[in-house]
Design an enzyme around this catalytic site. Structure first.
Site, PDB file in Angstrom:
ATOM      1  N   ASP A 257       0.805  -1.216   0.000  1.00 35.61           N
ATOM      2  CA  ASP A 257       0.000   0.000   0.000  1.00 35.61           C
ATOM      3  C   ASP A 257       0.841   1.271   0.000  1.00 35.61           C
ATOM      4  OD1 ASP A 257       0.675  -0.969   2.573  1.00 35.61           O
ATOM      5  OD2 ASP A 257      -0.815   0.310   3.531  1.00 35.61           O
TER       6      ASP A 257
ATOM      7  N   GLU B 222      -0.630  -2.155   5.313  1.00 31.97           N
ATOM      8  CA  GLU B 222       0.328  -2.056   6.420  1.00 31.97           C
ATOM      9  C   GLU B 222       0.284  -0.678   7.057  1.00 31.97           C
ATOM     10  OE1 GLU B 222       3.640  -1.076   8.761  1.00 31.97           O
ATOM     11  OE2 GLU B 222       3.354  -0.172   6.787  1.00 31.97           O
TER      12      GLU B 222
END
Length: 391
Positions: free
Chosen positions: A80, A139
């Site tokens: 991400d 994350e």
């Protein structure tokens, strides 16, 4: 211990690895929105002949089965991006998405692990056991790893290993010390309620701005006066929202912050003290407080055997000068949720290079990576898996 075929394969595929990284960098997706990235990863692994499955709602888990029986080792990369505006406007591969960029290196992690997977495919008949590849979403909001674990990402896994590219150290340097590496990372939210009114008539009001300000000024004594000085801890107020107009005394104030520490008992203590401080501060002025404490990531504690293996691999693959000691950071990493399930470790690979302007801090708009570090990271992934399965 190391496999020369792996080293050769990664070197031969380094240009492709950099191209993958640049593609991902230009097409960032935020936490839980990594649909295109997941599809790209899934397609790439499938073309390599590795059995892969998509996770809900994003993420990919794949497994390479070796030619011989053995254990299973998992390698993890996160995917991400962040809500950060890219300031590297001269990059040919700069972010195409306004207000979004890979400001932490997750594009690099994904590209490195894909290349590591490709190198391991080339020697799969020699592998004793299985290598599981975990491409994790979210994350940055500390919820992706937990969701992957709940969906079986490390089921029947014997060991797990992860890497984070690290701009604070020199390109190619590797750190993986046993013990604490990353801290507990929690969030707290506090709502203070007073009684609003006209700014010219404070005697009729309870000023939430005063309550919140007093709390902010005094809460640091939770660490400085109630926590053992030998136990590291940080309390940070990152957000404060209070008031609606220049001549109205605020009725409501909202504060958000984070707590970082390594010791579970210290974590429990700070959570309790924040509630006490908020309630008592509000009561002094006649207001009230509501406290929400959200436990985020666990502390990342590297296992001794796994960390030792990383060091041995690094020395043999890159030389003794490649290793350095990184002090534990108060940063958070949800890799901790995998370590709650199985033994393993988490390494840092340096990517800082002043000449290439890649020394900027993670999460900064000018963050970038010296791509020479990617060969080191990709090989460390693959050689660790090989070494664990053959030792």
């Amino acid at each position: 211990m190391i496999n020369q075929a792996i080293k050769k394969a990664i070197k031969e595929n380094s240009d492709e690895m950099i191209s993958i990284r640049r593609k991902l960098h230009s097409e960032p997706e935020l936490s839980w929105e990594e649909f295109q990235t997941s599809q790209f990863v899934y397609d790439y692994l499938t073309e390599l002949g590795i059995e892969a499955r998509k996770m809900e709602p994003t993420g990919v888990v794949a497994e390479l089965k070796g030619g011989k029986e053995g254990k299973t080792v998992a390698l993890r990369a996160d995917m991400d991006a962040l809500s950060v505006e890219e300031l590297n406007t001269d990059l040919a591969y700069k972010s195409k998405e306004l207000g979004k960029m890979h400001a932490c290196g997750h594009d690099v992690h994904t590209a490195m692990l894909l290349t590591a997977a490709k190198s391991l495919v080339s020697i799969k008949d020699e592998i004793s056991g299985n290598v599981r590849f975990i491409f994790q979403p979210a994350e940055e909001v500390a919820t992706g790893a937990k969701a992957m674990v709940e969906q079986g990402a490390v089921k029947d896994v014997d060991n797990v290993f992860g890497i984070h590219i690290w701009s604070q150290s020199e390109t190619g340097k590797i750190a993986c010390n046993s013990g604490p590496a990353f801290a507990f990372a929690d969030i707290f939210k506090i709502h203070f309620k007073g009684q609003g009114g006209h700014g010219a008539m404070p005697q009729d009001c309870i000023d939430a701005a005063i309550i919140a300000s007093s709390f902010v000024m005094n809460v640091q004594s939770v660490v400085s006066r109630t926590v053992n000085p030998q136990k590291s801890a940080v309390v940070t107020i990152g957000k404060m929202v209070v008031g609606t107009r220049f001549n109205i005394i605020a009725e409501n104030a909202d504060i958000e912050g984070t707590v970082r520490c390594f010791d579970p008992a210290t974590r429990d203590h700070i959570e309790k003290q924040l509630k006490i401080y908020a309630d008592h501060t509000a009561a002094i002025y006649g207001g009230t407080a509501e406290v929400e404490y959200i436990r985020g990531t666990q502390a990342v504690i590297n296992g001794e055997e796994s960390a030792q293996l990383v060091q041995e691999v690094a020395i043999e693959a890159f030389g003794g000068n490649s290793l350095y000691v990184e002090k534990p950071t108060m940063g958070g990493e949800d890799f901790s949720f995998y370590l709650d399930e199985v033994p393993g470790s988490f390494a840092l690979v340096g990517s800082g290079n002043v000449e290439k302007d890649t020394q900027w801090a993670h999460h900064h708009g000018k963050f970038n990576v010296d791509e020479d570090a990617m060969i080191v990271g990709a090989e460390l992934y693959a050689q660790y898996a090989w070494s664990f399965l053959t030792k």
